[in-house]
Design a protein around this motif. Structure first.
Motif, PDB file in Angstrom:
ATOM      1  N   GLY A  87       0.801  -1.215   0.000  1.00 53.65           N
ATOM      2  CA  GLY A  87       0.000   0.000   0.000  1.00 53.65           C
ATOM      3  C   GLY A  87       0.836   1.269   0.000  1.00 53.65           C
ATOM      4  N   TYR A  88       2.079   1.179  -0.462  1.00 53.84           N
ATOM      5  CA  TYR A  88       2.990   2.325  -0.474  1.00 53.84           C
ATOM      6  C   TYR A  88       3.641   2.390  -1.845  1.00 53.84           C
ATOM      7  N   ASN A  89       3.631   3.562  -2.451  1.00 54.29           N
ATOM      8  CA  ASN A  89       4.050   3.696  -3.851  1.00 54.29           C
ATOM      9  C   ASN A  89       5.571   3.732  -3.978  1.00 54.29           C
ATOM     10  N   LEU A  90       6.179   2.600  -3.718  1.00 52.37           N
ATOM     11  CA  LEU A  90       7.621   2.435  -3.814  1.00 52.37           C
ATOM     12  C   LEU A  90       7.920   1.110  -4.494  1.00 52.37           C
ATOM     13  N   VAL A  91       8.868   1.141  -5.414  1.00 49.03           N
ATOM     14  CA  VAL A  91       9.369  -0.080  -6.038  1.00 49.03           C
ATOM     15  C   VAL A  91      10.831  -0.235  -5.645  1.00 49.03           C
ATOM     16  N   ARG A 138      24.392  -1.284  -0.252  1.00 47.20           N
ATOM     17  CA  ARG A 138      24.651  -0.032  -0.945  1.00 47.20           C
ATOM     18  C   ARG A 138      23.358   0.358  -1.646  1.00 47.20           C
ATOM     19  N   MET A 139      23.030   1.651  -1.625  1.00 49.43           N
ATOM     20  CA  MET A 139      21.705   2.071  -2.064  1.00 49.43           C
ATOM     21  C   MET A 139      21.754   3.313  -2.933  1.00 49.43           C
ATOM     22  N   SER A 140      20.808   3.372  -3.852  1.00 47.66           N
ATOM     23  CA  SER A 140      20.513   4.604  -4.583  1.00 47.66           C
ATOM     24  C   SER A 140      18.999   4.734  -4.651  1.00 47.66           C
ATOM     25  N   ARG A 141      18.512   5.961  -4.819  1.00 47.64           N
ATOM     26  CA  ARG A 141      17.066   6.158  -4.809  1.00 47.64           C
ATOM     27  C   ARG A 141      16.681   7.305  -5.739  1.00 47.64           C
ATOM     28  N   ASP A 142      15.494   7.171  -6.306  1.00 49.89           N
ATOM     29  CA  ASP A 142      14.981   8.151  -7.250  1.00 49.89           C
ATOM     30  C   ASP A 142      13.474   8.295  -7.024  1.00 49.89           C
ATOM     31  N   PRO A 143      13.010   9.439  -6.520  1.00 51.43           N
ATOM     32  CA  PRO A 143      13.827  10.592  -6.120  1.00 51.43           C
ATOM     33  C   PRO A 143      14.598  10.312  -4.831  1.00 51.43           C
ATOM     34  N   HIS A 196      12.405   6.970   2.698  1.00 53.23           N
ATOM     35  CA  HIS A 196      11.082   6.361   2.805  1.00 53.23           C
ATOM     36  C   HIS A 196      10.926   5.782   4.220  1.00 53.23           C
ATOM     37  N   HIS A 197      10.556   6.672   5.125  1.00 57.05           N
ATOM     38  CA  HIS A 197      10.459   6.300   6.540  1.00 57.05           C
ATOM     39  C   HIS A 197       9.515   5.125   6.742  1.00 57.05           C
ATOM     40  N   LYS A 198       8.384   5.142   6.076  1.00 57.22           N
ATOM     41  CA  LYS A 198       7.388   4.091   6.307  1.00 57.22           C
ATOM     42  C   LYS A 198       7.955   2.722   5.948  1.00 57.22           C
ATOM     43  N   PHE A 199       8.679   2.646   4.834  1.00 57.46           N
ATOM     44  CA  PHE A 199       9.282   1.374   4.419  1.00 57.46           C
ATOM     45  C   PHE A 199      10.355   0.926   5.404  1.00 57.46           C
ATOM     46  N   TRP A 200      11.312   1.815   5.673  1.00 57.96           N
ATOM     47  CA  TRP A 200      12.433   1.418   6.522  1.00 57.96           C
ATOM     48  C   TRP A 200      12.004   1.181   7.958  1.00 57.96           C
ATOM     49  N   ASN A 201      11.045   1.954   8.447  1.00 57.30           N
ATOM     50  CA  ASN A 201      10.557   1.720   9.809  1.00 57.30           C
ATOM     51  C   ASN A 201       9.920   0.341   9.912  1.00 57.30           C
ATOM     52  N   HIS A 202       9.201  -0.054   8.858  1.00 57.83           N
ATOM     53  CA  HIS A 202       8.576  -1.377   8.873  1.00 57.83           C
ATOM     54  C   HIS A 202       9.626  -2.477   8.925  1.00 57.83           C
ATOM     55  N   PHE A 203      10.633  -2.379   8.051  1.00 60.91           N
ATOM     56  CA  PHE A 203      11.611  -3.459   7.970  1.00 60.91           C
ATOM     57  C   PHE A 203      12.661  -3.393   9.086  1.00 60.91           C
ATOM     58  N   GLN A 204      12.740  -2.276   9.803  1.00 59.47           N
ATOM     59  CA  GLN A 204      13.696  -2.175  10.908  1.00 59.47           C
ATOM     60  C   GLN A 204      13.056  -2.372  12.277  1.00 59.47           C
TER      61      GLN A 204
END
Length: 597
Positions: free
Chosen positions: A469-473, A542-547, A551-559
């Motif tokens: 439910g979050y617009n992230l790929v 190692r990470m890159s992101r666009d934009p 993404h707090h909601k994603f990382w908070n969930h997985f952390q």
């Protein structure tokens, strides 16, 4: 005594947040009618109840205030500077109780959080009694581990004595004293502040549990249990005590302690007040805003983290603005801000003695040389020098393994050189051997797990994780230790909007994050259902992101919010076996080999 609780007293939606003007804003909770004051400027947003501390009158705008910072009570004309939360009329009287302002990274909303009671340590106050030499001491062990001796009792804080933290990313900088494990086994009780593995060290606790599984361990009642992983850890501890926040826990007639929550991360972080014969020791550990910023002033000893560098950002990011020059400048500025913040906090709280700790780790593995060279940290010596300049009445202690602070001697005379005992000559201070292979072999054992023979593990795992439910790929790429793509490794997309696994990025507008993970750590995390702190805080991706957006909601969930129980991989393999049997059966029938009953 009731437990301390945190509750939301006012919530503003993003549209209402956008309407806040610089300076003073009066807001009312439409549900209960209670009023609040929000002060906004370019640096910070602060908030409090619209209620005077004198006799409970309401504040209104002060027409005599030209700077837009002061409100006036309608009862007796007391005045409050909301930018500092200090009463300016009458001067030197009160500080206003401040509410925690939490601004959401995901939906732009704002919440005001209240702790109740705000100062629980004031319940049942005790007068400070005279201490004898050697009666109350602190011995530094390593990183965040201290041994407190208070009368006849011994208490250990956050024992990390062996092995890595965050999978393989953090290793001890200091060599623990040779008798550190013996000291731990002989302790009367242990406090563990939170679930991060540089504080809750399963390799350390595994050794402890073989000798003393019933040792009393105390943790705070965080929403994610501190010991959520215990059942999967091969560690047998039988006396874990989860205690409510803000309640004194009596150890004996003279010694008691209280665990407090963190205002920024109440779901996982805690800090500690220990009191012995009326003398207080404040241990804020890693808390970003311990007890919502309300802390006792003038304690006898204060300890806190200091180093910084406990995150993959920005060292593990690539592309866009993340040049080496940008990273170096960002890290330099962040460390300077942290050092200034800690100095200011000590200046405000005015402890008699201050000790920086909980920052003595190193990126020791050769494959993390880049991180070690890039991730510059504050030094305890620099922080203590800053504190001595700002707080000349505060004694500073830069601890080394086995060094001892005698609180009685230090309080009686700060210039007494016997108050702090340094390690004896010949004591090994810094580690030079970490036994890497033992721990990396354990991690890498997950690489050959049977589930990874079948690509459908990806769908099974992310369905278990339950983030959608979050617009992230995200694109996840398995790599070797140097973050080069791995022959035979998985490279896949996860669309977090509908939890699908497309072959290519969708055509709709979406946020995108590319994550390269060391295969051994990633598969260890997947197999055991561990949190992604092992990847992110442990510098294992190692990470890159666009934009370029966090993404707090994603990382908070997985952390912090993954299920407490691990994925049922036996069930997964059973499904695979049943599907395989069905396919074989269908094939046999097609070829005329079906056996008749």
């Amino acid at each position: 005594m009731t437990s301390q609780v945190a509750r939301t007293v006012l919530r503003l939606e993003a549209s209402e947040v956008g309407e806040l003007k610089d300076g003073i804003n009066f807001k009312k909770n439409s549900e209960d009618g209670k009023c609040y004051i929000i002060f906004k400027d370019k640096d910070k947003t602060r908030a409090c109840k619209n209620q005077c501390k004198h006799q409970g009158g309401l504040f209104i705008k002060d027409i005599e205030d030209l700077d837009g910072r002061t409100v006036r009570c309608t009862k007796h004309y007391w005045k409050l500077d909301v930018s500092t939360m200090e009463y300016v009329n009458p001067p030197d009287s009160f500080m206003q109780d401040e509410l925690e302002v939490v601004l959401s990274d995901t939906d732009g909303s704002l919440e005001l959080i209240e702790l109740n009671p705000p100062d629980p340590w004031t319940v049942d106050p005790r007068e400070a009694q005279e201490l004898q030499t050697g009666e109350l001491t602190l011995t530094y062990i390593t990183h965040a581990c201290m041994e407190l001796k208070a009368g006849v009792k011994r208490m250990m804080f956050d024992p990390w004595l062996t092995g890595p933290a965050f999978a393989r990313g953090w290793w001890l900088l200091h060599e623990p004293p040779s008798d550190a494990m013996e000291r731990l086994c002989q302790a009367d009780l242990i406090y563990i502040s939170h679930m991060h593995s540089d504080h809750l060290s399963y390799p350390t606790l595994k050794l402890l549990s073989k000798k003393r599984p019933d040792i009393p361990i105390y943790v705070g009642d965080t929403s994610r249990p501190v010991f959520w992983y215990l059942d999967r850890s091969d560690v047998n501890l039988t006396n874990i005590n989860v205690v409510p926040f803000g309640v004194w826990q009596n150890v004996d007639e003279h010694l008691r302690f209280m665990i407090l929550m963190d205002g920024i991360h109440p779901e996982m972080d805690t800090c500690l007040i220990v009191e012995y014969k009326g003398h207080m020791i404040l241990n804020t550990v890693d808390c970003t805003r311990p007890n919502n910023g309300r802390l006792p002033h003038g304690v006898d000893v204060m300890m806190s983290d200091f180093a910084g560098g406990a995150s993959g950002f920005p060292m593990t990011f690539y592309g866009g603005k993340y040049s080496e020059t940008w990273k170096a400048e960002f890290i330099k500025n962040e460390r300077k801000k942290l050092l200034n913040y800690k100095t200011q906090l000590v200046k405000v709280l005015q402890p008699k003695i201050y000790c920086p700790f909980a920052g003595y780790f190193t990126e020791a593995h050769p494959s993390d040389r880049y991180i070690k060279e890039t991730n510059k940290k504050n030094s305890a010596e620099d922080l203590n020098a800053s504190i001595r300049t700002s707080c000349p009445n505060t004694l500073t202690w830069t601890p080394l393994p086995s060094s001892v602070l005698d609180v009685a001697l230090a309080l009686a005379d700060q210039s007494n050189t016997n108050a702090i005992t340094q390690p004896s000559n010949g004591t090994k201070i810094f580690k030079d051997n970490w036994n890497f292979d033992l721990y990396l072999d354990e991690l890498n054992a997950a690489i050959s797990h049977d589930i990874f023979k079948y690509k459908s593990w990806i769908q099974y795992y992310y369905n278990w994780a339950g983030f959608k439910g979050y617009n992230l790929v995200i694109r996840v790429i398995e790599t070797d230790d140097e973050f080069e793509p791995l022959d035979g490794g998985y490279d896949y997309l996860v669309d977090c909007m509908d939890l699908s696994f497309p072959d290519r990025r969708p055509e709709r507008d979406h946020a995108y994050e590319e994550i390269k993970n060391r295969v051994g750590v990633m598969r260890h995390v997947v197999v055991n259902g561990r949190l992604w702190d092992d990847l992110y805080i442990g510098f294992n991706n190692r990470m890159s992101r666009d934009p370029d957006v966090y993404h707090h909601k994603f990382w908070n969930h997985f952390q912090t919010e993954l299920p407490l129980t691990a994925p049922d991989w036996d069930h997964f393999l059973q499904i695979i076996a049943e599907q395989t049997d069905a396919q074989h059966s269908d094939l046999s029938q097609e070829n005329g080999f079906c056996l008749l009953s």
